[in-house]
Design a protein around this motif. Structure first.
Motif, PDB file in Angstrom:
ATOM      1  N   TRP A   1     -13.918 -15.465  47.360  1.00  0.00           N
ATOM      2  CA  TRP A   1     -12.511 -15.115  47.182  1.00  0.00           C
ATOM      3  C   TRP A   1     -12.275 -13.686  46.700  1.00  0.00           C
ATOM      4  N   LEU A   2     -13.362 -12.964  46.345  1.00  0.00           N
ATOM      5  CA  LEU A   2     -13.195 -11.595  45.840  1.00  0.00           C
ATOM      6  C   LEU A   2     -14.240 -10.642  46.401  1.00  0.00           C
ATOM      7  N   GLY A   3     -15.507 -10.985  46.250  1.00  0.00           N
ATOM      8  CA  GLY A   3     -16.595 -10.065  46.578  1.00  0.00           C
ATOM      9  C   GLY A   3     -16.583  -9.532  47.991  1.00  0.00           C
ATOM     10  N   ARG A   4     -16.376 -10.403  48.964  1.00  0.00           N
ATOM     11  CA  ARG A   4     -16.406  -9.941  50.363  1.00  0.00           C
ATOM     12  C   ARG A   4     -15.302  -8.933  50.634  1.00  0.00           C
TER      13      ARG A   4
ATOM     14  N   PHE B   1     -18.439 -18.658  44.341  1.00  0.00           N
ATOM     15  CA  PHE B   1     -16.983 -18.739  44.299  1.00  0.00           C
ATOM     16  C   PHE B   1     -16.372 -17.331  44.259  1.00  0.00           C
ATOM     17  N   ALA B   2     -16.881 -16.487  43.393  1.00  0.00           N
ATOM     18  CA  ALA B   2     -16.377 -15.114  43.285  1.00  0.00           C
ATOM     19  C   ALA B   2     -16.625 -14.327  44.569  1.00  0.00           C
TER      20      ALA B   2
ATOM     21  N   SER C   1      -7.686 -17.774  38.361  1.00  0.00           N
ATOM     22  CA  SER C   1      -8.212 -18.840  39.206  1.00  0.00           C
ATOM     23  C   SER C   1      -7.832 -20.227  38.680  1.00  0.00           C
ATOM     24  N   ALA C   2      -7.492 -21.109  39.604  1.00  0.00           N
ATOM     25  CA  ALA C   2      -7.241 -22.506  39.237  1.00  0.00           C
ATOM     26  C   ALA C   2      -8.552 -23.225  38.939  1.00  0.00           C
ATOM     27  N   THR C   3      -9.661 -22.726  39.473  1.00  0.00           N
ATOM     28  CA  THR C   3     -10.975 -23.305  39.198  1.00  0.00           C
ATOM     29  C   THR C   3     -11.456 -22.753  37.860  1.00  0.00           C
ATOM     30  N   ARG C   4     -11.802 -23.637  36.967  1.00  0.00           N
ATOM     31  CA  ARG C   4     -12.180 -23.234  35.609  1.00  0.00           C
ATOM     32  C   ARG C   4     -13.630 -23.532  35.253  1.00  0.00           C
ATOM     33  N   SER C   5     -14.309 -24.333  36.061  1.00  0.00           N
ATOM     34  CA  SER C   5     -15.707 -24.628  35.739  1.00  0.00           C
ATOM     35  C   SER C   5     -16.512 -24.754  37.026  1.00  0.00           C
ATOM     36  N   TRP C   6     -17.797 -24.456  36.907  1.00  0.00           N
ATOM     37  CA  TRP C   6     -18.727 -24.510  38.016  1.00  0.00           C
ATOM     38  C   TRP C   6     -19.983 -25.213  37.529  1.00  0.00           C
ATOM     39  N   PRO C   7     -20.715 -25.854  38.426  1.00  0.00           N
ATOM     40  CA  PRO C   7     -21.913 -26.574  37.989  1.00  0.00           C
ATOM     41  C   PRO C   7     -22.993 -25.659  37.417  1.00  0.00           C
ATOM     42  N   ASP C   8     -23.017 -24.397  37.884  1.00  0.00           N
ATOM     43  CA  ASP C   8     -24.029 -23.462  37.392  1.00  0.00           C
ATOM     44  C   ASP C   8     -23.596 -22.036  37.735  1.00  0.00           C
TER      45      ASP C   8
END
Length: 190
Positions: free
Chosen positions: A53-56, A49-50, A35-42
């Motif tokens: 792009w993945l779970g569904r 996010f997961a 993933s290009a996204t490396r951090s999340w607020p919580d």
């Protein structure tokens, strides 16, 4: 990039070979690694996010979710795909750019995300995953497939090498994104 000799790879859908806990964890690790996204607020934002792009895809598209494994059963990569037009399917309504791309998704409705473990890149595994998905999607009647990625993402050349051509570039929340497509089943790109 120099291509390395690919290991003996087995590719199966999770419909045919459901994920156990260890294999699912390996898929998730590859997802976050790529993933290009490396951090999340919580933690909740990371989980959302997961899911997006993945779970569904794991839950709703097991027939179109392919996992590549080495001879030792180690997960090397995966392809998450769907055949339904995301501009029309309510389950993708949370991805705002599909409304703007609707004229193109009508011609290239199937879509995919492919990720390969960092140590297994450059061996043709991603290309094998894409070709397996395209063959089965075409056999199921899909007329075209698309990918959406960052307009300057390193994976653009991968998709172009695998027969995807540029369709559109647009701004999504301040980030330029590119849509590439590949016709299937004799459909023309225009």
């Amino acid at each position: 990039m120099t291509s390395r000799q690919p290991p003996a790879v087995t590719i199966a859908t999770i419909e045919a070979r459901p994920l156990d806990t260890a294999r699912r964890a390996a898929v998730e690790a590859i997802f976050f690694e790529a993933s290009a996204t490396r951090s999340w607020p919580d933690a909740a934002a990371r989980e959302a996010f997961a899911e997006r792009w993945l779970g569904r895809y794991l839950r709703e598209d097991p027939r179109w979710f392919f996992v590549a494994e080495g001879p030792d059963g180690h997960v090397l990569g995966y392809l998450a795909g769907a055949l339904d037009d995301p501009a029309l399917a309510g389950r993708f309504a949370d991805i705002g750019y599909f409304a703007a791309l609707a004229p193109l998704t009508a011609r290239f409705p199937a879509h995919l995300h492919v990720n390969v473990a960092q140590g297994a890149r450059g061996m043709g595994i991603g290309a094998h995953l894409v070709e397996r998905f395209l063959a089965q999607a075409s056999a199921a009647g899909a007329i075209g497939v698309h990918v959406v990625t960052g307009a300057s993402s390193r994976n653009l050349s991968f998709y172009q090498r695998n027969g995807f051509g540029p369709l559109a570039v647009l701004d999504w929340n301040g980030t330029p994104i590119a849509m590439l497509g590949r016709p299937l089943g004799g459909a023309s790109p225009g």
